[in-house]
Design a protein around this motif. Sequence first.
Motif, PDB file in Angstrom:
ATOM      1  N   LEU A  74     -30.482 -14.941  28.077  1.00  0.00           N
ATOM      2  CA  LEU A  74     -31.018 -14.137  29.177  1.00  0.00           C
ATOM      3  C   LEU A  74     -32.475 -14.489  29.461  1.00  0.00           C
ATOM      4  CD1 LEU A  74     -29.415 -10.672  28.347  1.00  0.00           C
ATOM      5  CD2 LEU A  74     -28.845 -12.169  30.265  1.00  0.00           C
ATOM      6  N   SER A  75     -33.222 -14.810  28.412  1.00  0.00           N
ATOM      7  CA  SER A  75     -34.609 -15.250  28.611  1.00  0.00           C
ATOM      8  C   SER A  75     -34.637 -16.548  29.415  1.00  0.00           C
ATOM      9  CB  SER A  75     -35.300 -15.449  27.258  1.00  0.00           C
ATOM     10  OG  SER A  75     -35.341 -14.244  26.527  1.00  0.00           O
ATOM     11  N   THR A  76     -33.724 -17.467  29.094  1.00  0.00           N
ATOM     12  CA  THR A  76     -33.642 -18.736  29.830  1.00  0.00           C
ATOM     13  C   THR A  76     -33.278 -18.506  31.288  1.00  0.00           C
ATOM     14  OG1 THR A  76     -32.929 -19.841  27.798  1.00  0.00           O
ATOM     15  CG2 THR A  76     -32.543 -21.001  29.870  1.00  0.00           C
ATOM     16  N   ILE A  77     -32.280 -17.634  31.521  1.00  0.00           N
ATOM     17  CA  ILE A  77     -31.854 -17.332  32.887  1.00  0.00           C
ATOM     18  C   ILE A  77     -32.981 -16.670  33.668  1.00  0.00           C
ATOM     19  CG2 ILE A  77     -30.268 -15.930  34.263  1.00  0.00           C
ATOM     20  CD1 ILE A  77     -28.201 -16.316  32.027  1.00  0.00           C
ATOM     21  N   ALA A  78     -33.704 -15.750  32.990  1.00  0.00           N
ATOM     22  CA  ALA A  78     -34.779 -15.018  33.669  1.00  0.00           C
ATOM     23  C   ALA A  78     -35.922 -15.938  34.086  1.00  0.00           C
ATOM     24  CB  ALA A  78     -35.302 -13.916  32.760  1.00  0.00           C
ATOM     25  N   VAL A  79     -36.256 -16.896  33.216  1.00  0.00           N
ATOM     26  CA  VAL A  79     -37.362 -17.806  33.523  1.00  0.00           C
ATOM     27  C   VAL A  79     -37.004 -18.716  34.699  1.00  0.00           C
ATOM     28  CG1 VAL A  79     -38.705 -19.752  32.645  1.00  0.00           C
ATOM     29  CG2 VAL A  79     -38.320 -17.755  31.198  1.00  0.00           C
ATOM     30  N   SER A  80     -35.778 -19.263  34.691  1.00  0.00           N
ATOM     31  CA  SER A  80     -35.367 -20.175  35.767  1.00  0.00           C
ATOM     32  C   SER A  80     -34.835 -19.432  36.985  1.00  0.00           C
ATOM     33  CB  SER A  80     -34.293 -21.132  35.250  1.00  0.00           C
ATOM     34  OG  SER A  80     -33.151 -20.414  34.830  1.00  0.00           O
ATOM     35  N   GLU A  93     -28.278   0.747  20.603  1.00  0.00           N
ATOM     36  CA  GLU A  93     -29.629   0.222  20.398  1.00  0.00           C
ATOM     37  C   GLU A  93     -29.832  -1.191  20.945  1.00  0.00           C
ATOM     38  OE1 GLU A  93     -27.039   0.011  16.757  1.00  0.00           O
ATOM     39  OE2 GLU A  93     -27.746   1.605  18.037  1.00  0.00           O
ATOM     40  N   PHE A  94     -28.865  -2.091  20.766  1.00  0.00           N
ATOM     41  CA  PHE A  94     -29.027  -3.445  21.281  1.00  0.00           C
ATOM     42  C   PHE A  94     -29.035  -3.466  22.813  1.00  0.00           C
ATOM     43  CE2 PHE A  94     -28.310  -6.292  17.511  1.00  0.00           C
ATOM     44  CZ  PHE A  94     -29.337  -7.159  17.826  1.00  0.00           C
ATOM     45  N   SER A  95     -28.307  -2.533  23.409  1.00  0.00           N
ATOM     46  CA  SER A  95     -28.321  -2.430  24.864  1.00  0.00           C
ATOM     47  C   SER A  95     -29.716  -2.065  25.358  1.00  0.00           C
ATOM     48  CB  SER A  95     -27.303  -1.382  25.322  1.00  0.00           C
ATOM     49  OG  SER A  95     -26.002  -1.722  24.884  1.00  0.00           O
ATOM     50  N   PHE A  96     -30.408  -1.185  24.620  1.00  0.00           N
ATOM     51  CA  PHE A  96     -31.787  -0.827  24.976  1.00  0.00           C
ATOM     52  C   PHE A  96     -32.703  -2.047  24.894  1.00  0.00           C
ATOM     53  CE2 PHE A  96     -30.850   3.610  23.065  1.00  0.00           C
ATOM     54  CZ  PHE A  96     -30.175   3.970  24.214  1.00  0.00           C
ATOM     55  N   ILE A  97     -32.492  -2.845  23.835  1.00  0.00           N
ATOM     56  CA  ILE A  97     -33.346  -4.020  23.634  1.00  0.00           C
ATOM     57  C   ILE A  97     -33.124  -5.043  24.745  1.00  0.00           C
ATOM     58  CG2 ILE A  97     -33.790  -5.972  22.084  1.00  0.00           C
ATOM     59  CD1 ILE A  97     -33.076  -4.059  19.755  1.00  0.00           C
ATOM     60  N   ILE A  98     -31.855  -5.246  25.122  1.00  0.00           N
ATOM     61  CA  ILE A  98     -31.557  -6.183  26.215  1.00  0.00           C
ATOM     62  C   ILE A  98     -32.145  -5.678  27.528  1.00  0.00           C
ATOM     63  CG2 ILE A  98     -29.695  -7.173  27.609  1.00  0.00           C
ATOM     64  CD1 ILE A  98     -27.996  -7.228  25.034  1.00  0.00           C
ATOM     65  N   ALA A  99     -32.011  -4.359  27.783  1.00  0.00           N
ATOM     66  CA  ALA A  99     -32.577  -3.786  29.005  1.00  0.00           C
ATOM     67  C   ALA A  99     -34.104  -3.881  28.989  1.00  0.00           C
ATOM     68  CB  ALA A  99     -32.144  -2.335  29.145  1.00  0.00           C
ATOM     69  N   THR A 100     -34.713  -3.690  27.821  1.00  0.00           N
ATOM     70  CA  THR A 100     -36.172  -3.829  27.691  1.00  0.00           C
ATOM     71  C   THR A 100     -36.612  -5.248  28.017  1.00  0.00           C
ATOM     72  OG1 THR A 100     -36.185  -2.141  25.957  1.00  0.00           O
ATOM     73  CG2 THR A 100     -38.135  -3.542  26.120  1.00  0.00           C
ATOM     74  N   LEU A 101     -35.814  -6.239  27.587  1.00  0.00           N
ATOM     75  CA  LEU A 101     -36.134  -7.637  27.881  1.00  0.00           C
ATOM     76  C   LEU A 101     -36.201  -7.858  29.393  1.00  0.00           C
ATOM     77  CD1 LEU A 101     -36.481 -10.601  26.906  1.00  0.00           C
ATOM     78  CD2 LEU A 101     -33.990 -10.816  27.055  1.00  0.00           C
ATOM     79  N   GLY A 102     -35.237  -7.302  30.121  1.00  0.00           N
ATOM     80  CA  GLY A 102     -35.242  -7.444  31.574  1.00  0.00           C
ATOM     81  C   GLY A 102     -36.482  -6.847  32.206  1.00  0.00           C
ATOM     82  N   MET A 103     -36.918  -5.683  31.708  1.00  0.00           N
ATOM     83  CA  MET A 103     -38.130  -5.052  32.234  1.00  0.00           C
ATOM     84  C   MET A 103     -39.371  -5.861  31.895  1.00  0.00           C
ATOM     85  SD  MET A 103     -37.596  -0.987  31.605  1.00  0.00           S
ATOM     86  CE  MET A 103     -39.227  -0.719  32.246  1.00  0.00           C
ATOM     87  N   LEU A 155     -39.634  -9.043  31.310  1.00  0.00           N
ATOM     88  CA  LEU A 155     -39.679 -10.282  32.093  1.00  0.00           C
ATOM     89  C   LEU A 155     -39.758 -10.030  33.599  1.00  0.00           C
ATOM     90  CD1 LEU A 155     -36.970 -12.320  30.128  1.00  0.00           C
ATOM     91  CD2 LEU A 155     -39.448 -12.533  29.939  1.00  0.00           C
ATOM     92  N   LYS A 156     -39.679  -8.717  33.961  1.00  0.00           N
ATOM     93  CA  LYS A 156     -39.801  -8.303  35.375  1.00  0.00           C
ATOM     94  C   LYS A 156     -38.743  -8.956  36.263  1.00  0.00           C
ATOM     95  CE  LYS A 156     -44.798  -7.606  34.893  1.00  0.00           C
ATOM     96  NZ  LYS A 156     -44.651  -6.186  34.541  1.00  0.00           N
ATOM     97  N   LYS A 161     -28.439 -10.177  41.637  1.00  0.00           N
ATOM     98  CA  LYS A 161     -27.766 -11.016  40.644  1.00  0.00           C
ATOM     99  C   LYS A 161     -28.273 -10.751  39.226  1.00  0.00           C
ATOM    100  CE  LYS A 161     -28.728 -15.398  40.358  1.00  0.00           C
ATOM    101  NZ  LYS A 161     -28.821 -16.846  40.669  1.00  0.00           N
ATOM    102  N   MET A 162     -29.589 -10.679  39.050  1.00  0.00           N
ATOM    103  CA  MET A 162     -30.138 -10.473  37.715  1.00  0.00           C
ATOM    104  C   MET A 162     -29.802  -9.086  37.183  1.00  0.00           C
ATOM    105  SD  MET A 162     -31.344 -13.364  37.010  1.00  0.00           S
ATOM    106  CE  MET A 162     -31.991 -12.928  35.418  1.00  0.00           C
TER     107      MET A 162
END
Length: 745
Positions: free
Chosen positions: A180-186, A350-360, A362-363, A126-127
Amino acid sequence: MIALSAAAETTHHLKPLISDLGLILMTAGIAVLLFKKMKQPLVLGYLIAGFLAGNHFDFFPSISDMHSVEVWAEIGVIFLLFSLGLEFSFKKLMKVGGTSSVTAITQIIFMVMIGYFVGQWMGWGKMDSIFLGATLSISSTTIIIRAFDELNVKGKKFVGIVFGALIVEDIVAILMLVLLSTIAVSNEVSGGALLQSVLKLIFFLIIWFLGGIFIIPTIFKKAKHLLTDEMLLIISLALCLMMVMFANEVGFSPALGAFIMGSIIAETTMAEKIEHLIQPVKDLFGAVFFVSVGMLINPETLVNYALPVAIITLVTIFGKAFSSSFGALLSGQPLKQSVQTGMSLAQIGEFSFIIATLGMTLKVTSDFLYPIIVAVSAVTTFTTPFLIKYSESFALALEQKLPKKWIKNINRYSVNAQAIKSVSTWQVVLRASVTQIILHTIIITAIILLSSKFVAPLVADTRFGNTLAALITLAVIAPFLWALSLRRVKVDEVESLWEERKYRGALLMLILIRMSLGLFFVGFLLNIFFSPLVAFVALIIAIGAYQIFPKKLNEQYHRIESHFLKNLNDRENKKIDRRYANLMPWDGHMSFFDIGKESNLAGKTLQELRIREQMGINIAYIKRGDVMISIPTKTERLFPGDEICVIGTDAQITEFTKYLNQNETEAAKEVEEAEIVLRQLEIADDDFIEKSIGQFRFKTGGMVVGIERNGNRNLNPESNVILQKNDIIWVVGDKKKMNALFRKV
């Protein structure tokens, strides 16, 4: 011995740091030179350099300390977002208009959903699917600007829509980082949590923007004579990092703080200079960021996931092209401009890289997602110039293939969607009142919360401390409380509505809501420092004070408001990027040019040049120093250094550009913003029906540059053409006169 040992230890730690940085910059430099020679985007060069210097390529020296590179990459993201903020500016967002907003939002919603469903279809978690949809929804500003420059299409109409859509995508991308940060934490999609995050983001965005505009331009102006380039660079970087800390403190990503500070500074008169000074810093750390992205490319992963890469690439190209084209059509653009817009936005960057980096970071995403996104970005980077180049041919071919009835309906919808309709007086009053309530509620809430957090604890144990703290806080919020509850807005409109009985109840309800909110905030503040009983007594006293000193509060509020608006508008009416010019809903649009010092056109009148007769071009205004010549007559002459705004179709603008170049005239990159606007209206007023275009111009001072009648369009109509009811015309004229005319119509 101890000193030598410490020095040796320092050298031991510095050695991998210095050698790794040297390897990164050397590899990046060589790759950039090669890609510059091949006329390819530099971002691709950085990605290749990162792949070569990474641990996945055995035939090239590799870095030894990946942790240090990750730290540099995080700094790179901060400065990259700060630089994007400097180019962004909230006022540009306000000027974007409905066309670009509808285009961008339609495309984002469509791609997030498609990306999620494609991820689920391929059996991803899902994530992973959520982050895939987010990364596919944001186009690349860097790649598009590069392609437009290479293809020399910046004078065409669809370019303005594309740049407007990119502005909207930038702010949506920032919102995505928070969500996405909120979704990742919860680890779940909770509607309540998402709504809370959005409201929290809006609250802090408004507070930071209002406070930043009120304070920062003032500091720059007061210290202007002391600011050298070195000091300005240091101060701007300090402000950026300070906002990064603030954002992190309240639970947002550092990138958000950098972007917000950049957008605040973008409203100051120092913006261009700071952008120039920050460029080398951004280039250095931005290069390290993109190189670090390339280091994560694992050939084995790409081989194993070759099919997903191919599928996602096709989804990106066709999905973004379709959804953006559909969004532009939905906003009322003709088919040709819609298709050109959609095919221009069909890539990720570039923003796609930043969003993908956020996912990594936050693991929450799998290891394969990041290299797949990088691979898709690389492929779409190569395809973008070709898509833009052949978009016009494809649009024309599509017009030939589609049923004539469809084309006719699209054209009619385009006209009807873009036609200006009068806004009701009630809508004007309601909009002004709601804006008043929201802004002042947020300001008052922020001040009270700051007081309760920092002031209340300091005076908790003192005898008269609570009283003093409450009085100080009340004095600070007093002007805003007055504006929230008692300030009159849109006085003339309210009076006209009051004469109509059906609106009296609604107007009284608005007044009641505003006054109730004012009382609530006074009571809320007093309750923090006192018991409820004391707070109630103090509330009665405070209400009396507000009734006794309304004039003083009025003056104080207007001083604050005037200071804010002065700071906000200092840069206004000074510089405007021609790509954000007000665009017409069909091929005719505004473009800006400079008359060169050696131009053969200098000294000639418009009648002698016969520009309109030969090329169908209208000149909306001539700017000569500080003098603005609006709607110039045929006897007006052109002089060296004049800045002119012309109106024509894509083909006419291209022909006019060649004509100017032949006469040694240069196209302007930036011009002073004029009070001349291009507007569209539907003829419904009896004063204009059965009147000629010449009579319309004499009466309104506006130049009619286009007319739509029964689906037929005529650019540059003759002055003897008679206006009929329901005609749609495009008018160029003075902003104030046009606004007055449109209110009347």
